[in-house]
Motif scaffolding. Structure first.
Motif, PDB file in Angstrom:
ATOM      1  N   THR A  98      52.136  80.746  34.274  1.00 40.48           N
ATOM      2  CA  THR A  98      51.022  81.330  35.020  1.00 40.48           C
ATOM      3  C   THR A  98      50.711  80.403  36.192  1.00 40.48           C
ATOM      4  OG1 THR A  98      50.127  82.191  32.962  1.00 40.48           O
ATOM      5  CG2 THR A  98      48.608  82.066  34.832  1.00 40.48           C
ATOM      6  N   ILE A  99      50.498  80.981  37.371  1.00 46.21           N
ATOM      7  CA  ILE A  99      50.148  80.137  38.529  1.00 46.21           C
ATOM      8  C   ILE A  99      48.712  80.432  38.961  1.00 46.21           C
ATOM      9  CG2 ILE A  99      50.731  79.433  40.876  1.00 46.21           C
ATOM     10  CD1 ILE A  99      53.563  80.287  40.435  1.00 46.21           C
ATOM     11  N   VAL A 100      47.903  79.370  39.013  1.00 47.99           N
ATOM     12  CA  VAL A 100      46.510  79.485  39.434  1.00 47.99           C
ATOM     13  C   VAL A 100      46.310  78.635  40.680  1.00 47.99           C
ATOM     14  CG1 VAL A 100      44.123  78.936  38.811  1.00 47.99           C
ATOM     15  CG2 VAL A 100      45.644  79.958  37.113  1.00 47.99           C
ATOM     16  N   GLY A 101      45.783  79.234  41.715  1.00 45.28           N
ATOM     17  CA  GLY A 101      45.479  78.519  42.957  1.00 45.28           C
ATOM     18  C   GLY A 101      44.050  78.010  42.921  1.00 45.28           C
ATOM     19  N   LEU A 102      43.879  76.718  43.156  1.00 44.29           N
ATOM     20  CA  LEU A 102      42.542  76.113  43.165  1.00 44.29           C
ATOM     21  C   LEU A 102      42.382  75.317  44.450  1.00 44.29           C
ATOM     22  CD1 LEU A 102      42.559  74.879  39.489  1.00 44.29           C
ATOM     23  CD2 LEU A 102      40.936  76.533  40.398  1.00 44.29           C
ATOM     24  N   PHE A 103      42.176  76.032  45.542  1.00 41.68           N
ATOM     25  CA  PHE A 103      41.935  75.362  46.816  1.00 41.68           C
ATOM     26  C   PHE A 103      40.906  76.176  47.575  1.00 41.68           C
ATOM     27  CE2 PHE A 103      45.877  77.758  46.747  1.00 41.68           C
ATOM     28  CZ  PHE A 103      45.649  78.730  47.705  1.00 41.68           C
ATOM     29  N   GLY A 104      40.156  75.519  48.409  1.00 39.40           N
ATOM     30  CA  GLY A 104      39.144  76.213  49.195  1.00 39.40           C
ATOM     31  C   GLY A 104      38.055  76.841  48.334  1.00 39.40           C
ATOM     32  N   GLY A 105      37.787  76.284  47.132  1.00 41.53           N
ATOM     33  CA  GLY A 105      36.665  76.744  46.310  1.00 41.53           C
ATOM     34  C   GLY A 105      36.975  77.925  45.400  1.00 41.53           C
ATOM     35  N   ASP A 106      38.064  78.660  45.662  1.00 41.73           N
ATOM     36  CA  ASP A 106      38.398  79.809  44.825  1.00 41.73           C
ATOM     37  C   ASP A 106      39.304  79.420  43.672  1.00 41.73           C
ATOM     38  OD1 ASP A 106      37.036  81.674  46.344  1.00 41.73           O
ATOM     39  OD2 ASP A 106      38.731  81.968  47.708  1.00 41.73           O
ATOM     40  N   ALA A 107      39.253  80.216  42.607  1.00 40.65           N
ATOM     41  CA  ALA A 107      40.245  80.115  41.540  1.00 40.65           C
ATOM     42  C   ALA A 107      40.955  81.466  41.500  1.00 40.65           C
ATOM     43  CB  ALA A 107      39.573  79.809  40.210  1.00 40.65           C
TER      44      ALA A 107
END
Ligand code: TXA
Ligand code: MG
Length: 325
Positions: free
Chosen positions: A184-193
């Motif tokens: 699973t890939i989760v993006g955690l940049f710029g405040g969003d998940a």
């Protein structure tokens, strides 16, 4: 045809790991088992080795790769972890969860791994062979799934041999993959998940630890494409492609031994590969664009053959040259 190395008993395991680590250190590719799918591994700090991954997979573009490390503390040397990211890592690592996080400026990861982006995908795999190999190499490993572009991901050593046998120094046979589909890939940049790719760990489990909902991206490319791709792949200088002559005030991005007319008048010159190797050129592309950026108003780029990994190089160059918003 390369060998599949059995690693069933202690002696063959130690030997297989040594052979694989030596190949990686020499810049070669190795097929490795992980708990999700088999990976096509390279030393993540060696740009030429990483370029070989793209060439072997036959990817028409430089899709950024996942970096594999053995611990959260090693990961924190490469990426900037938010409190959310740290909490998720503590809950799910080692395991099939990959984070896309801001990349540390000081990281030794080759530019090509992230395809010029300033974010990086990273995970700690839950497989003893993968972990021991990273330890034996002493450096992070970049590894996409070990299939040719467009084929399904491999979950057995024989699948890797069938797709990429000619491209790897060896394949470590860790048996069938436990999870069998990618992380699973989760993006955690710029405040969003953001859930960038569903995979081995289900959304609900991640949301339970996070304490809030994950935003959804139907398509990783869609998330990256609008802002990130355009702004991060594009240098500030204008880019002029397929040049036959350097104009006054331009910098030169060269390829091969035969330089264009007025090459000696270029403000600055970087040769992607004097010997005309597309693998070497791919490895040097993003760092060369960065280095030449703002040396001149325009970077003049020599023609690059459209063959093999040249297709990916030209894809990125065309993006870099496309009109900006
Ligand atoms: O389970 C897995 O994740 C396997 C094993 C080998 O670890 N690896 C894997 O890698 O599936 P690959 O290259 O097939 O998929 C990586 C995905 C790609 O879709 C890529 O676009 C995305 O991760 N990715 C990598 N870096 C990224 C970044 N900085 N921003 C957004 N997406 C990124
Ligand atoms: Mg894949």
């Amino acid at each position: 045809m390369s060998q599949i190395l059995d690693i069933n008993d202690r002696r063959s395991r130690a030997k297989g790991l040594a052979v694989a680590a030596e190949a990686l250190a020499a810049g070669e590719l190795v097929g490795i088992p992980t708990e999700t799918v088999y990976g096509l591994a390279a030393d993540a700090t060696n740009g030429v080795a990483v370029a070989r991954i793209f060439a072997a997979k036959g990817r028409p573009r430089f899709n950024p790769l996942i970096v594999h490390v053995v611990s959260l503390s090693d990961a924190e040397e490469i990426a900037v972890f938010s409190a959310d990211a740290r909490r998720l890592a503590e809950a799910f690592w080692p395991g099939p969860l990959t984070f896309v996080l801001p990349k540390r400026e000081t990281s030794s990861i080759a530019e090509l791994v992230t395809a010029g982006l300033d974010t990086i995908a990273i995970r700690v795999p839950d497989h003893p062979v993968a972990l021991d190999l990273i330890k034996a190499l002493g450096r992070p490993i970049a590894a996409p799934s070990a299939n040719r572009s467009g084929h399904v991901s491999p979950t057995m050593a024989a699948h890797v041999a069938a797709d990429l046998g000619d491209a790897v120094a060896c394949i470590l046979d860790g048996g069938p993959c436990r999870v069998g589909l990618e992380s699973t890939i989760v993006g955690l940049f710029g405040g969003d998940a953001v859930l960038l790719r569903p995979g081995g760990i289900k959304r609900e489990a991640i949301e339970a630890v996070l304490g809030r909902r994950l935003a959804t991206a139907d398509d990783i490319e869609a998330v990256r494409a609008p802002g990130m791709l355009a702004s991060h792949y594009a240098p500030k200088s204008d880019v002029r492609l397929n040049i036959v002559e350097v104009r006054a005030g331009e910098s030169l991005l060269a390829f091969g031994a035969d330089l264009p007319k007025n090459a000696n008048k270029a403000v600055a010159t970087i040769n992607l590969s004097r010997s005309g190797s597309l693998i070497e050129a791919a490895a040097n592309l993003f760092s060369a664009l960065r280095a030449l950026d703002v040396t001149a108003a325009t970077i003049a780029v020599m023609p690059i053959p459209e063959t093999g990994i040249g297709e990916a190089i030209n894809d990125r160059l065309r993006r870099a040259a496309a009109p900006r918003r």
